[in-house]
Design an enzyme around this catalytic site. Sequence first.
Site, short mmCIF file in Angstrom:
data_model
loop_
_atom_site.label_atom_id
_atom_site.label_comp_id
_atom_site.label_asym_id
_atom_site.label_seq_id
_atom_site.Cartn_x
_atom_site.Cartn_y
_atom_site.Cartn_z
N HIS A 71 0.83 -1.21 0.00
CA HIS A 71 0.00 0.00 0.00
C HIS A 71 0.86 1.26 0.00
O HIS A 71 1.96 1.28 0.57
CB HIS A 71 -0.99 0.01 1.17
CG HIS A 71 -0.37 0.05 2.53
ND1 HIS A 71 0.02 1.22 3.13
CD2 HIS A 71 -0.09 -0.95 3.42
CE1 HIS A 71 0.51 0.95 4.35
NE2 HIS A 71 0.47 -0.36 4.54
N ASP A 73 -0.21 4.35 1.09
CA ASP A 73 -0.56 5.38 2.08
C ASP A 73 0.16 5.16 3.41
O ASP A 73 0.72 4.08 3.67
CB ASP A 73 -2.07 5.42 2.31
CG ASP A 73 -2.64 4.12 2.83
OD1 ASP A 73 -2.22 3.04 2.35
OD2 ASP A 73 -3.49 4.16 3.74
N ASP A 99 6.17 1.27 7.48
CA ASP A 99 4.82 0.88 7.04
C ASP A 99 4.32 1.83 6.00
O ASP A 99 3.63 2.79 6.30
CB ASP A 99 3.90 0.83 8.26
CG ASP A 99 2.57 0.17 7.98
OD1 ASP A 99 2.37 -0.34 6.88
OD2 ASP A 99 1.73 0.14 8.90
N GLU A 129 -4.98 1.94 2.93
CA GLU A 129 -4.90 0.72 3.75
C GLU A 129 -5.00 1.05 5.23
O GLU A 129 -5.45 0.22 6.02
CB GLU A 129 -3.58 -0.01 3.47
CG GLU A 129 -3.49 -1.42 4.05
CD GLU A 129 -2.96 -1.46 5.48
OE1 GLU A 129 -3.06 -2.53 6.12
OE2 GLU A 129 -2.43 -0.43 5.98
N GLU A 130 -4.58 2.27 5.62
CA GLU A 130 -4.46 2.62 7.04
C GLU A 130 -5.77 3.14 7.63
O GLU A 130 -5.79 3.65 8.75
CB GLU A 130 -3.36 3.66 7.24
CG GLU A 130 -1.96 3.21 6.85
CD GLU A 130 -1.37 2.18 7.84
OE1 GLU A 130 -2.07 1.78 8.79
OE2 GLU A 130 -0.22 1.78 7.63
N GLU A 158 4.03 -5.97 3.76
CA GLU A 158 3.96 -5.32 5.08
C GLU A 158 5.23 -5.65 5.89
O GLU A 158 5.84 -6.69 5.70
CB GLU A 158 2.73 -5.83 5.84
CG GLU A 158 1.39 -5.37 5.28
CD GLU A 158 1.02 -3.96 5.73
OE1 GLU A 158 1.71 -3.38 6.60
OE2 GLU A 158 0.04 -3.42 5.18
N HIS A 344 4.04 3.28 12.52
CA HIS A 344 3.21 4.36 13.10
C HIS A 344 3.92 5.10 14.23
O HIS A 344 3.33 5.98 14.85
CB HIS A 344 1.87 3.82 13.64
CG HIS A 344 1.08 3.03 12.65
ND1 HIS A 344 -0.18 2.56 12.90
CD2 HIS A 344 1.36 2.64 11.37
CE1 HIS A 344 -0.64 1.90 11.84
NE2 HIS A 344 0.28 1.93 10.92
#
Lengths: 370, 370
Positions: A71, A73, A99, A129-130, A158, A344
């Site tokens: 992903h 984003d 991530d 995705e987030e 991931e 994150h």
Amino acid sequence: MPLPVAPGTPVEHLTRALIDIPSVSGDEAAIADEVESALRACSHLDVTRLGDAIVARTTLGKAERVIIAGHLDTVPIKDNVPSRLSADGTQVIGRGAVDMKAGVAVQLALAVELDAPTRDITWVFYDNEEVEASRSGLGRIVRERPDLLIGDFAILGEPTSAVIEGGCNGTLRCEVTLHGKAAHSARAWKGLNAIHLAAPLLTALSAYDAASVEVDGLVYREGLNAVRVAGGIAGNVIPDDCTVTINYRFAPGSDLPQAKERVVDFIDAAYEGADVSRDVVWTDESAAARPGLDAPLARDFVSAVGATGADAPRAKLGWTDVARFGELGISAVNYGPGDPELAHASGDLERCPIAHMLSCHTALKAWLTT
Amino acid sequence: MPLPVAPGTPVEHLTRALIDIPSVSGDEAAIADEVESALRACSHLDVTRLGDAIVARTTLGKAERVIIAGHLDTVPIKDNVPSRLSADGTQVIGRGAVDMKAGVAVQLALAVELDAPTRDITWVFYDNEEVEASRSGLGRIVRERPDLLIGDFAILGEPTSAVIEGGCNGTLRCEVTLHGKAAHSARAWKGLNAIHLAAPLLTALSAYDAASVEVDGLVYREGLNAVRVAGGIAGNVIPDDCTVTINYRFAPGSDLPQAKERVVDFIDAAYEGADVSRDVVWTDESAAARPGLDAPLARDFVSAVGATGADAPRAKLGWTDVARFGELGISAVNYGPGDPELAHASGDLERCPIAHMLSCHTALKAWLTT
């Protein structure tokens, strides 16, 4: 400036270039444009764009087709864009380093480089995705162009510290609203305090002993948590409503109905013998996925990764889009650079070792070219 | 249209006129203008305006001075303005009918009518009673013009169903914040769930058995309640903070430090033996007040009210501005039309019997003229 995707370019350069294009969920147009442009420059790829998701496929007529997805984003930026290198030069620091801009960089570099793979490859880069599952770019492809996702095995890039992580836990969220009766707080006995009614539920959550479940040889640790609580309307009012949002992370081996039933039973048990008015509304649900390491292609891939010196495959605990491939009947694993526990993280805590990127690049290239 | 204050006008007309001027806390200018205008038309009154509070005094050189006070503001309107009469014509319905436009109407009518009372009277009409204590119009007079509040006895026209209610409970509010450790909810064991940490406190509040305390012959019922709870920042994050707002209503006989100590002890007991990081911030505090029925003027007043057939004096449970007079050393009681349990009720539930208004008017007039 085009993305630095020419074969031979250090992959950390591409990782940093991808971090430096802010792409918080919902704002992926710029990065998608750059990725699309790099892919369209490759004559060996057949490129389709759907919103801010891009699918690029080789069409060599091979017997097997592999899907490799990541992903575009990130979660919101927290003082960590633009990217930089760690002082010792071994890690890339910045929002998405873990991530999963590093994983996307490895995939994009290989998509450009591998013009004659031994297996046909479907490269997927997607948005959103987030955030809530309903916005997922991968979900959009499943709905609108499922033909683009036909394949025999899937790898999701991931972060896994460059170790294969099989399957994933499922996740459920529900809002449990407790109903009391409002009253002036000077005459509290005329009402029924809905916040106080949350006590049995929070006590049960606090005491909950999360299971560790073995599935296909891998161990999945579960979790049941309040992620939000809200009640009260004024400083002198006994509140009539209090809502506790519960998140259940459950191991593969249970399907969604079974997992929901377990949560409902848990809530009912917390209030057993108490006459408490309540309702439960499901707000998010995503299935778990089995490891999928029994597929023949997966066994070859496990060997290629093992050759890089990586640890043996283990369970994936966070929910990932592996579950979407599971729903399509495609075995899938997670495999990407970066320590998932740093995903994150704020400021310079989100950082990815360049060694992980190289390891992933080496293993995927070996598997796809021999 | 001026307020209908001419002697002989039915007091329910004035009550309805006052309801029909919306005056939610912070928005009292219009009603204050009308009240001020009615008072300034009386040559027997010396009128002072401070913001949206008005003080009107007789200056007859009497041996005793009585303060009679009421607030002009209401809680937010809930489909109950303008006013109307009940179908049987015996009650006035509308926001503030109980708390406390009917009380203000009785006071304003008497202020205009009683040009030769046997005791000097200080009439006080003020703003912002229904919000945090720091905004109170009565508090503003105490700070800026304490000379206007010199007196021997005070009556606050809060709703008491036309029965004398002595003193008032005190009220405290504090925010108890529990500190955990954030983590991704897929790896909950890496964090410490602050919402779960609230369980012992809510359990203790739920089990709390509120005391009934006898003071000067009247019984005060206490209360300890969560009035707000808030925790959680996202659906996939173990929250690091959760805040429970507690409201303690305590009987006269305890001062503020004693009451605070009791709350702190209660919280500490809830977490006894548990190593839970927390802090307590006081956000509101108002002292309780003793009944004050031992003052000579109060005894006369009790007789005048008894002559209307009203019940014997009882304890006031809600906190009222009686406590402010207590702090000034002035004995004070609550006495006004309307059932206090209907204060703040929505729609047509807030309603006041006209008989209460007449009863209060009769007793006050008798006491102030004989």
